[in-house]
Design an enzyme around this catalytic site. Sequence first.
Site, short mmCIF file in Angstrom:
data_model
loop_
_atom_site.label_atom_id
_atom_site.label_comp_id
_atom_site.label_asym_id
_atom_site.label_seq_id
_atom_site.Cartn_x
_atom_site.Cartn_y
_atom_site.Cartn_z
N GLU A 151 67.46 38.28 84.14
CA GLU A 151 66.22 37.94 84.82
C GLU A 151 65.80 39.09 85.72
O GLU A 151 66.65 39.61 86.46
CB GLU A 151 66.37 36.68 85.69
N ALA A 160 72.77 34.83 92.87
CA ALA A 160 73.42 34.16 91.74
C ALA A 160 72.36 33.97 90.67
O ALA A 160 71.18 34.16 90.92
CB ALA A 160 73.98 32.82 92.19
N GLU A 169 71.16 31.61 87.10
CA GLU A 169 71.31 30.31 86.44
C GLU A 169 71.40 30.36 84.92
O GLU A 169 71.03 29.40 84.25
CB GLU A 169 70.12 29.43 86.83
N ASN A 170 71.91 31.43 84.32
CA ASN A 170 72.04 31.52 82.86
C ASN A 170 72.56 30.21 82.30
O ASN A 170 73.50 29.64 82.82
CB ASN A 170 73.02 32.62 82.48
N HIS A 189 71.90 25.02 93.79
CA HIS A 189 70.65 25.65 93.35
C HIS A 189 70.74 26.09 91.88
O HIS A 189 69.90 25.74 91.06
CB HIS A 189 70.35 26.85 94.25
N GLU A 190 71.79 26.85 91.58
CA GLU A 190 71.90 27.36 90.21
C GLU A 190 72.11 26.21 89.22
O GLU A 190 71.56 26.21 88.13
CB GLU A 190 73.03 28.39 90.09
N HIS A 210 68.87 24.42 88.44
CA HIS A 210 67.99 25.16 87.53
C HIS A 210 68.16 24.67 86.09
O HIS A 210 67.28 24.89 85.26
CB HIS A 210 68.33 26.66 87.57
N GLU A 255 61.48 28.37 90.96
CA GLU A 255 62.21 28.67 92.20
C GLU A 255 61.83 27.74 93.35
O GLU A 255 62.70 27.23 94.05
CB GLU A 255 62.03 30.14 92.59
N1 SER Z 1 66.94 33.12 89.40
C1 SER Z 1 67.95 33.46 90.35
C2 SER Z 1 68.02 32.40 91.38
O1 SER Z 1 67.05 31.98 91.89
C3 SER Z 1 67.75 34.81 90.94
O2 SER Z 1 67.22 34.89 92.21
O3 SER Z 1 69.02 31.91 91.66
ZN ZN Z 2 66.64 30.13 91.69
#
Ligand code: SER
Ligand code: ZN
Length: 814
Positions: free
Chosen positions: A160, A302, A304-305, A337-338, A341, A360
Amino acid sequence: MNALRTQAGRSATPNAPLASALPRTKSDGKGIPMHDNDRQTKHLSDYAPADYLIDTVDLDMRLEPKRTVIHADLAMRPNPQAQADGPLALNGEGIELLSIAIDGKPLTSDEYSLTATGLTVPNVPTAPFVLSLETACDPEANEALLGLYRSNGAFCTQCEPEGFRRITYFLDRPDVLATYRVRLEADKETNPVLLSNGNPVEHGDIEGTGRHYAIWEDPHPKPSYLFAAVAGDLAKVSDSFTTQSGREVALNIYVEHGKEDRCDWAMESLKNSMKWDEERFGREYDLDVFNIVAVSDFNMGAMENKGLNIFNDKLVLARPDTASDADYAAIEGVIAHEYFHNWTGNRITCRDWFQLCLKEGLTVFRDQEFSADLRAGPVKRILDVRNLKSRQFPEDSGPLAHPVRPGSYIEINNFYTATVYEKGAELCRMLQTTLGRDGFREGLDLYFERHDGQAVTVEDFLAALSDATGKDLTDFMHWYNQAGTPELACSLDYDGQTKTATLNVSQILPATPGQPNKQPMPIPLRLGLLGPNGDDLPLTLQDGTELGDGLLEVTEREQSFTFTDIPSPPTPSVLREFSAPVRLTLNLDLEQIEFLMMHDSDAFNRWQAAQSYAAKLLTDASRDRYDPAPVKGKGAERLAKALALTANEQDLAYAYRAEMLKLPSESDIARELARDIDTDAIREARETLRATIGRTIHGDLAGLYEELAETGPYSPDGISAGKRSMRIAALDLLAGSGMEGELERAAAHYRDATNMTDAIYSLLILAPYDHPLRDEALEDFYERWKDDALVLDKWFAVLARSPRHDSVEIVEGC
Ligand code: SER
Ligand code: ZN
């Protein structure tokens, strides 16, 4: 600087400034200049669907540190929405093309053209076809940390926003969604672990070569920015989670060997996140495994793959002696958070990078809600608002102000900002406030149902919320499109004849770069009117509407709301819960502020009143030139006594009481002053107020300090952390009092510390003093942790925050 952050929550954003600091060479690292095209401004209004689609990606990555060869088979077809018959143009940077074929037939060099930023094939079949590419890259030389690179001997990726084009030539844009099958091959001894997205399907040795392979399949279509691969010699900590429908998910955290004992908290946070997302938003995990990898070199906080989150290790590793309570809270928030996602970002992704806030803002909002549910909710709100005001408000009022959804950009890497993340989260919060918690949930349910597997826009998001609830959200788009923090100027008039109180509101929308004139915004304004005994008065508007929840909808530039049956002049509590990201102006005198500080039923505004009281004294003392009177006099003593009463209120959470005891920071005061800032005067004023409070309520503070002494083993939970936080807040005021023995108390706190929280905060309290106790503590910490980079960072942070002139010399002397 995690240990010292006053705010505890996640935030990709504390790390996002790092993203803007990415090395952005104008070459691909091999001296090939990038095309000027790439530096041109891109406009949201120019969006067009991709000419071609990629349905499946088959990757074979033969990993070697200096030369990794990647074979890609891309199943492509013309995009029916684009009616393409033009050339196929793929992105690619910093990679070497070894071969190219369509449907198995190699292309000759006149059948394609290469530039430093891409590959163009003028003629491709109109029917679906397979494009086969063989490329090579040099992970070891990749210092941009985008694409495939090396961190501490392991292979790792970051795609990303536009890193996949450094792995193979591709339609590297978020609206091209494909399923992936990935084969990784590497030397077995140095890379026993081989990971990619999705589920593992096969692995084995390649006989006689010392190499082995693993195959991963991700059944969920995803954009290329969510691709990830990791290979290395990593330790694994495992657990499992059973989803609400009974799917058994294997959970693994991969870290450097020797760090396994620092993973428990991240694992617990992950399980809590999975459970919370099911309960609060009905979102369940969708693969058989969820892997987290912690690496030491990582630009973003971090990432979020899909199924393979990659973290900067400071946001994973925690042990009571190495991580403070703030670190624990940050880890909990970022893990959440991750993970969140997975639905807001991965299952439903962004159509283009202008829509970054769609994933986000919504995901930050979700992680804020998660942390608020797990810890003292109002404290989380206080920390988030502090963070917003200290990081996003300045951005919104400066030359870099931009809308939450920008209309144009030159370099998307520069838009991982506090505005997109933090203000973006506030917009989601306002939507929840406006629609109600149930309405917002129904809206999100429809959003997930309607757009699962799609790449969408902010308009799609608002349409789902609007369709599910019947609420017209057309004007809400202004919040996404207009930059700048609105100012909400409020005043309250009381009419003793009619027994009515009228709140007058005007919204002032400051001009920002490129946006001189703005439309009024819909602003949810939560309000209370306090009667003489401090209770909330019932709120009835003139037309008879009863406002049970005190929520007003401001929609005009100027608006008035009149409340009936108000027996005597009330005290207004405006913008409760900080219901909108605005600058509130409301003239209250110190007595009214003190009244709110003692009685406001809204925890946020009660805290805000304490801050406003202190801020008023501090700005009076440091405006123009330092004047000690306001911070030494009666007002300061009254503040101290009010703080002591609150600090002793047993019904309030410890963490909340601790926040009440904390004075506004020097930058808070500078922000209040806005111009002609004299930093020495501000510091002097703050130190003096700290001393006045410390002396005035010395007995209360010392009593609380003793009473809250820790017994038993360290636990990172909210209540235990709250107690520590309160004890340290008391210690800080005591040390600031300058009274006999107080510096020794701080030094003893450091010496007796059995966890990082107590150690680092007492060190921070001691750091500004010119005293042997301070030198001893600093030296002790350094000696103990000099070989642990993560912990030593905290020591540097303490010195960096110290106002002493010798800090630089000490750091240089290490
Ligand atoms: N997409 C990632 C996140 O928000 C990079 O900042 O965690
Ligand atoms: Zn994020």
